[in-house]
Design a protein around this motif. Sequence first.
Motif, PDB file in Angstrom:
ATOM      1  N   THR A   3       4.860   6.944   0.479  1.00 56.54           N
ATOM      2  CA  THR A   3       4.483   7.297  -0.878  1.00 56.54           C
ATOM      3  C   THR A   3       5.297   6.434  -1.841  1.00 56.54           C
ATOM      4  O   THR A   3       6.126   5.623  -1.435  1.00 56.54           O
ATOM      5  CB  THR A   3       4.739   8.784  -1.118  1.00 56.54           C
ATOM      6  N   TYR A   4       5.070   6.628  -3.136  1.00 59.52           N
ATOM      7  CA  TYR A   4       5.793   5.799  -4.106  1.00 59.52           C
ATOM      8  C   TYR A   4       7.300   6.013  -4.034  1.00 59.52           C
ATOM      9  O   TYR A   4       8.074   5.064  -4.210  1.00 59.52           O
ATOM     10  CB  TYR A   4       5.263   6.048  -5.522  1.00 59.52           C
ATOM     11  N   ASP A   5       7.733   7.219  -3.737  1.00 58.97           N
ATOM     12  CA  ASP A   5       9.177   7.432  -3.677  1.00 58.97           C
ATOM     13  C   ASP A   5       9.792   6.761  -2.446  1.00 58.97           C
ATOM     14  O   ASP A   5      10.765   6.019  -2.557  1.00 58.97           O
ATOM     15  CB  ASP A   5       9.515   8.925  -3.742  1.00 58.97           C
ATOM     16  N   THR A   6       9.225   6.985  -1.269  1.00 57.92           N
ATOM     17  CA  THR A   6       9.821   6.410  -0.063  1.00 57.92           C
ATOM     18  C   THR A   6       9.596   4.903   0.027  1.00 57.92           C
ATOM     19  O   THR A   6      10.482   4.161   0.465  1.00 57.92           O
ATOM     20  CB  THR A   6       9.266   7.090   1.195  1.00 57.92           C
ATOM     21  N   GLY A   7       8.431   4.441  -0.413  1.00 54.80           N
ATOM     22  CA  GLY A   7       8.135   3.013  -0.320  1.00 54.80           C
ATOM     23  C   GLY A   7       8.973   2.178  -1.267  1.00 54.80           C
ATOM     24  O   GLY A   7       9.470   1.105  -0.902  1.00 54.80           O
ATOM     25  N   THR A   8       9.150   2.654  -2.509  1.00 54.92           N
ATOM     26  CA  THR A   8       9.941   1.865  -3.459  1.00 54.92           C
ATOM     27  C   THR A   8      11.429   2.005  -3.201  1.00 54.92           C
ATOM     28  O   THR A   8      12.202   1.096  -3.497  1.00 54.92           O
ATOM     29  CB  THR A   8       9.612   2.258  -4.909  1.00 54.92           C
TER      30      THR A   8
ATOM     31  N   GLN B 175       7.948   8.551  -9.835  1.00 59.07           N
ATOM     32  CA  GLN B 175       8.211   8.539  -8.398  1.00 59.07           C
ATOM     33  C   GLN B 175       8.818   7.226  -7.910  1.00 59.07           C
ATOM     34  O   GLN B 175       9.215   7.136  -6.749  1.00 59.07           O
ATOM     35  CB  GLN B 175       6.910   8.787  -7.622  1.00 59.07           C
ATOM     36  N   SER B 176       8.909   6.210  -8.762  1.00 60.71           N
ATOM     37  CA  SER B 176       9.237   4.874  -8.280  1.00 60.71           C
ATOM     38  C   SER B 176      10.678   4.489  -8.591  1.00 60.71           C
ATOM     39  O   SER B 176      11.167   4.692  -9.706  1.00 60.71           O
ATOM     40  CB  SER B 176       8.287   3.839  -8.896  1.00 60.71           C
ATOM     41  N   TYR B 177      11.316   3.881  -7.609  1.00 60.03           N
ATOM     42  CA  TYR B 177      12.671   3.341  -7.778  1.00 60.03           C
ATOM     43  C   TYR B 177      12.645   1.946  -8.389  1.00 60.03           C
ATOM     44  O   TYR B 177      13.664   1.478  -8.890  1.00 60.03           O
ATOM     45  CB  TYR B 177      13.387   3.277  -6.423  1.00 60.03           C
ATOM     46  N   CYS B 178      11.523   1.256  -8.300  1.00 57.91           N
ATOM     47  CA  CYS B 178      11.426  -0.108  -8.833  1.00 57.91           C
ATOM     48  C   CYS B 178      10.201  -0.208  -9.739  1.00 57.91           C
ATOM     49  O   CYS B 178       9.357   0.693  -9.792  1.00 57.91           O
ATOM     50  CB  CYS B 178      11.343  -1.137  -7.703  1.00 57.91           C
ATOM     51  N   ASP B 179      10.098  -1.305 -10.476  1.00 60.74           N
ATOM     52  CA  ASP B 179       8.945  -1.521 -11.334  1.00 60.74           C
ATOM     53  C   ASP B 179       7.699  -1.753 -10.480  1.00 60.74           C
ATOM     54  O   ASP B 179       7.786  -2.241  -9.341  1.00 60.74           O
ATOM     55  CB  ASP B 179       9.192  -2.700 -12.265  1.00 60.74           C
ATOM     56  N   TYR B 180       6.538  -1.428 -11.033  1.00 67.01           N
ATOM     57  CA  TYR B 180       5.320  -1.502 -10.237  1.00 67.01           C
ATOM     58  C   TYR B 180       4.121  -1.806 -11.120  1.00 67.01           C
ATOM     59  O   TYR B 180       4.149  -1.619 -12.342  1.00 67.01           O
ATOM     60  CB  TYR B 180       5.079  -0.188  -9.470  1.00 67.01           C
TER      61      TYR B 180
ATOM     62  N   HIS C 124       0.851  -1.195   0.000  1.00 73.75           N
ATOM     63  CA  HIS C 124       0.000   0.000   0.000  1.00 73.75           C
ATOM     64  C   HIS C 124       0.885   1.243   0.000  1.00 73.75           C
ATOM     65  O   HIS C 124       1.628   1.483   0.954  1.00 73.75           O
ATOM     66  CB  HIS C 124      -0.904   0.008   1.231  1.00 73.75           C
ATOM     67  N   LEU C 125       0.800   2.034  -1.070  1.00 75.93           N
ATOM     68  CA  LEU C 125       1.579   3.268  -1.185  1.00 75.93           C
ATOM     69  C   LEU C 125       0.674   4.406  -1.644  1.00 75.93           C
ATOM     70  O   LEU C 125      -0.225   4.214  -2.466  1.00 75.93           O
ATOM     71  CB  LEU C 125       2.722   3.099  -2.188  1.00 75.93           C
ATOM     72  N   SER C 126       0.940   5.586  -1.117  1.00 76.18           N
ATOM     73  CA  SER C 126       0.237   6.814  -1.527  1.00 76.18           C
ATOM     74  C   SER C 126      -1.276   6.695  -1.413  1.00 76.18           C
ATOM     75  O   SER C 126      -2.017   7.356  -2.154  1.00 76.18           O
ATOM     76  CB  SER C 126       0.628   7.199  -2.966  1.00 76.18           C
ATOM     77  N   GLN C 127      -1.753   5.869  -0.465  1.00 75.16           N
ATOM     78  CA  GLN C 127      -3.193   5.821  -0.201  1.00 75.16           C
ATOM     79  C   GLN C 127      -3.534   6.884   0.836  1.00 75.16           C
ATOM     80  O   GLN C 127      -2.894   6.991   1.872  1.00 75.16           O
ATOM     81  CB  GLN C 127      -3.602   4.423   0.271  1.00 75.16           C
ATOM     82  N   VAL C 128      -4.551   7.684   0.522  1.00 80.13           N
ATOM     83  CA  VAL C 128      -4.843   8.874   1.314  1.00 80.13           C
ATOM     84  C   VAL C 128      -5.609   8.543   2.583  1.00 80.13           C
ATOM     85  O   VAL C 128      -5.478   9.229   3.589  1.00 80.13           O
ATOM     86  CB  VAL C 128      -5.617   9.901   0.455  1.00 80.13           C
ATOM     87  N   HIS C 129      -6.389   7.445   2.578  1.00 78.22           N
ATOM     88  CA  HIS C 129      -7.254   7.139   3.712  1.00 78.22           C
ATOM     89  C   HIS C 129      -6.931   5.770   4.277  1.00 78.22           C
ATOM     90  O   HIS C 129      -6.491   4.864   3.563  1.00 78.22           O
ATOM     91  CB  HIS C 129      -8.728   7.198   3.301  1.00 78.22           C
ATOM     92  N   ASN C 130      -7.149   5.606   5.583  1.00 76.04           N
ATOM     93  CA  ASN C 130      -6.972   4.325   6.246  1.00 76.04           C
ATOM     94  C   ASN C 130      -8.341   3.692   6.449  1.00 76.04           C
ATOM     95  O   ASN C 130      -9.231   4.278   7.063  1.00 76.04           O
ATOM     96  CB  ASN C 130      -6.261   4.503   7.597  1.00 76.04           C
ATOM     97  N   ALA C 131      -8.502   2.462   5.946  1.00 76.64           N
ATOM     98  CA  ALA C 131      -9.835   1.860   5.848  1.00 76.64           C
ATOM     99  C   ALA C 131     -10.528   1.696   7.191  1.00 76.64           C
ATOM    100  O   ALA C 131     -11.746   1.810   7.278  1.00 76.64           O
ATOM    101  CB  ALA C 131      -9.731   0.502   5.146  1.00 76.64           C
ATOM    102  N   ASN C 132      -9.777   1.422   8.265  1.00 75.32           N
ATOM    103  CA  ASN C 132     -10.456   1.084   9.511  1.00 75.32           C
ATOM    104  C   ASN C 132     -10.743   2.301  10.384  1.00 75.32           C
ATOM    105  O   ASN C 132     -11.423   2.186  11.396  1.00 75.32           O
ATOM    106  CB  ASN C 132      -9.646   0.059  10.310  1.00 75.32           C
TER     107      ASN C 132
ATOM    108  N   THR D  65      12.279  -5.885  -6.368  1.00 77.26           N
ATOM    109  CA  THR D  65      12.449  -5.183  -7.637  1.00 77.26           C
ATOM    110  C   THR D  65      11.126  -4.847  -8.324  1.00 77.26           C
ATOM    111  O   THR D  65      11.106  -4.051  -9.258  1.00 77.26           O
ATOM    112  CB  THR D  65      13.319  -6.019  -8.592  1.00 77.26           C
ATOM    113  N   THR D  66      10.038  -5.455  -7.879  1.00 80.33           N
ATOM    114  CA  THR D  66       8.705  -5.149  -8.404  1.00 80.33           C
ATOM    115  C   THR D  66       7.717  -5.148  -7.249  1.00 80.33           C
ATOM    116  O   THR D  66       7.721  -6.072  -6.423  1.00 80.33           O
ATOM    117  CB  THR D  66       8.249  -6.198  -9.441  1.00 80.33           C
ATOM    118  N   VAL D  67       6.873  -4.126  -7.193  1.00 80.00           N
ATOM    119  CA  VAL D  67       5.787  -4.095  -6.213  1.00 80.00           C
ATOM    120  C   VAL D  67       4.465  -3.992  -6.959  1.00 80.00           C
ATOM    121  O   VAL D  67       4.382  -3.374  -8.022  1.00 80.00           O
ATOM    122  CB  VAL D  67       5.925  -2.920  -5.217  1.00 80.00           C
ATOM    123  N   ILE D  68       3.449  -4.648  -6.412  1.00 79.83           N
ATOM    124  CA  ILE D  68       2.084  -4.445  -6.909  1.00 79.83           C
ATOM    125  C   ILE D  68       1.333  -3.714  -5.814  1.00 79.83           C
ATOM    126  O   ILE D  68       1.166  -4.224  -4.699  1.00 79.83           O
ATOM    127  CB  ILE D  68       1.384  -5.758  -7.286  1.00 79.83           C
ATOM    128  N   THR D  69       0.915  -2.497  -6.142  1.00 79.93           N
ATOM    129  CA  THR D  69       0.260  -1.622  -5.183  1.00 79.93           C
ATOM    130  C   THR D  69      -1.235  -1.546  -5.498  1.00 79.93           C
ATOM    131  O   THR D  69      -1.728  -2.258  -6.368  1.00 79.93           O
ATOM    132  CB  THR D  69       0.914  -0.231  -5.209  1.00 79.93           C
TER     133      THR D  69
END
Length: 503
Positions: free
Chosen positions: A96-101, A139-144, A64-72, A110-114
């Motif tokens: 966010t995508y920069d810090t998370g990747t 924004q991403s350091y890795c493939d996504y 989970h990256l750059s999601q604005v709201h927390n579901a719970n 090397t690959t994230v699915i967000t």
Amino acid sequence: MDFDLVIRNGTVVTASDIWESCDIGIKDGTIVAVGPRLPATAGAQEIDAEGAFITPGGVDSHVHLSQVHNANVDDVDRSTITNGVIPDRENYVADTYDTGTRSAVAGGTTTVITFASQMKKDESIIPVIENYHKLAKDQSYCDYAFHVIITNPTPQIVEDEFPRMVDEYGITSVKLYMTYKPMKLLDYQILDVMYSARKLGITTMVHAENADIIDWMTQHLEEKLMTQPYHHGTSRPPINRVICLAELMDTPILLVHISGGPATKHIRDAQTRLLPIYGETCPQYMFLLADSMRKGDFEGAKCVCSPPIREDKSDQDAIWAGIKNGTFNVVSSDHAPCKYNHPNGKQRGLQHGNLPYGKFRFIPNGLPGVETRVPLLFSGGVLSGRISPQKFVEVTSTNPAKLYGLKKKGSIAPGFDADLVIWYSQTKFQPFKLTNEMLHHAIDYTPFEGIEFKNWPRYTIIRGKVVFSHGEVVGEMGYGQFIQREKSLLPGPRDVWLSEWRP
């Protein structure tokens, strides 16, 4: 032979084999040769693996990256259109995508699915997908790649937009929630999604908890002032209802972040009946126990996630056994963190009384883990003798790539992307105990603080380019590419039915 990069003298590991004293030849970001003593033309860059393991780059299929709201904790019913900019960035408490990747590549992923997350009153998923593309662009350091979280499966969406999602956007998976008020679906809605997913070859991920049980338990625990972080786990027993829905519809599903023995057994039983039921688990359920939520008066909030970390070591043992016997096809991080020392982060659990313990229902769920997933499994799994190197590769890279249609990811062979992790030679690595300061995320804690690591990635390579070397991120933000995916390569519908009804 004409290579851009040659990796020499490695112990190459795939999901099926181990080859010692092996070289890997790379050209234009793709593996073109694997074998001993590869001849190379002058000018090719070379890296000496020093006999250490070389494994495929990690594929983390639940991030989970750059999601604005927390579901719970956020009762939000419409998406925030960001135009690619996180609102109020100063008070944003997640990755966010920069810090998370950046964190991902530092841990061998090397690959994230967000996730692109639809909200309850969003009438279309197309603007949602476009919004997340803007958040991730450059924004991403890795493939996504993206999954889409479905919270409002209208006929227009499942009949008209799902085909567009697959054909135009290359997104071949959705996630459904059976809990969290802003996200949960009724069984009728779940069947609607499964019906369309079966026709289109979409993989359906399910967060399978019982919202009514959770709400009932939470109310009655609060009446007894049992609101400490630890009782988050008390409120959430495992269930297996969604397997029945999948069997009725004859559609593959992945049950995400399985946390203990009973749920593992439900999945194993379904697989024994040859149902296309897949299982995912996470390192927190393999290395932590519920006592981690008892720390201090409120510090246990750091380990609040859903499903919760379980009580007994037998649950941990069941998870490890499920990895070894194939019940779990993938191990992901479920990286869904928020800061601890921030009023918009875990501290929200202290804003509704019963101090100093707070109320667990208001604690944002989720842990950081995208950087530690691969090293934890390598150090605590392979090097401890719990799993083989091949099984490690299978659950951290090969199977996620197959399950989610990443056809050029997840293995070391000609034609695959040159996504690789070169580990340290064991004789040259000094074990260390982890501190949060060593990590590269934007979060102010790690639940794995103090765990000893016996190895860590020495190099992370993405499409032939070194992006992490000897403890430093050397890749560039924006190097990561969006990957359009194909349909799952794992078994799908069986054409076996419970009645005369057919979709």
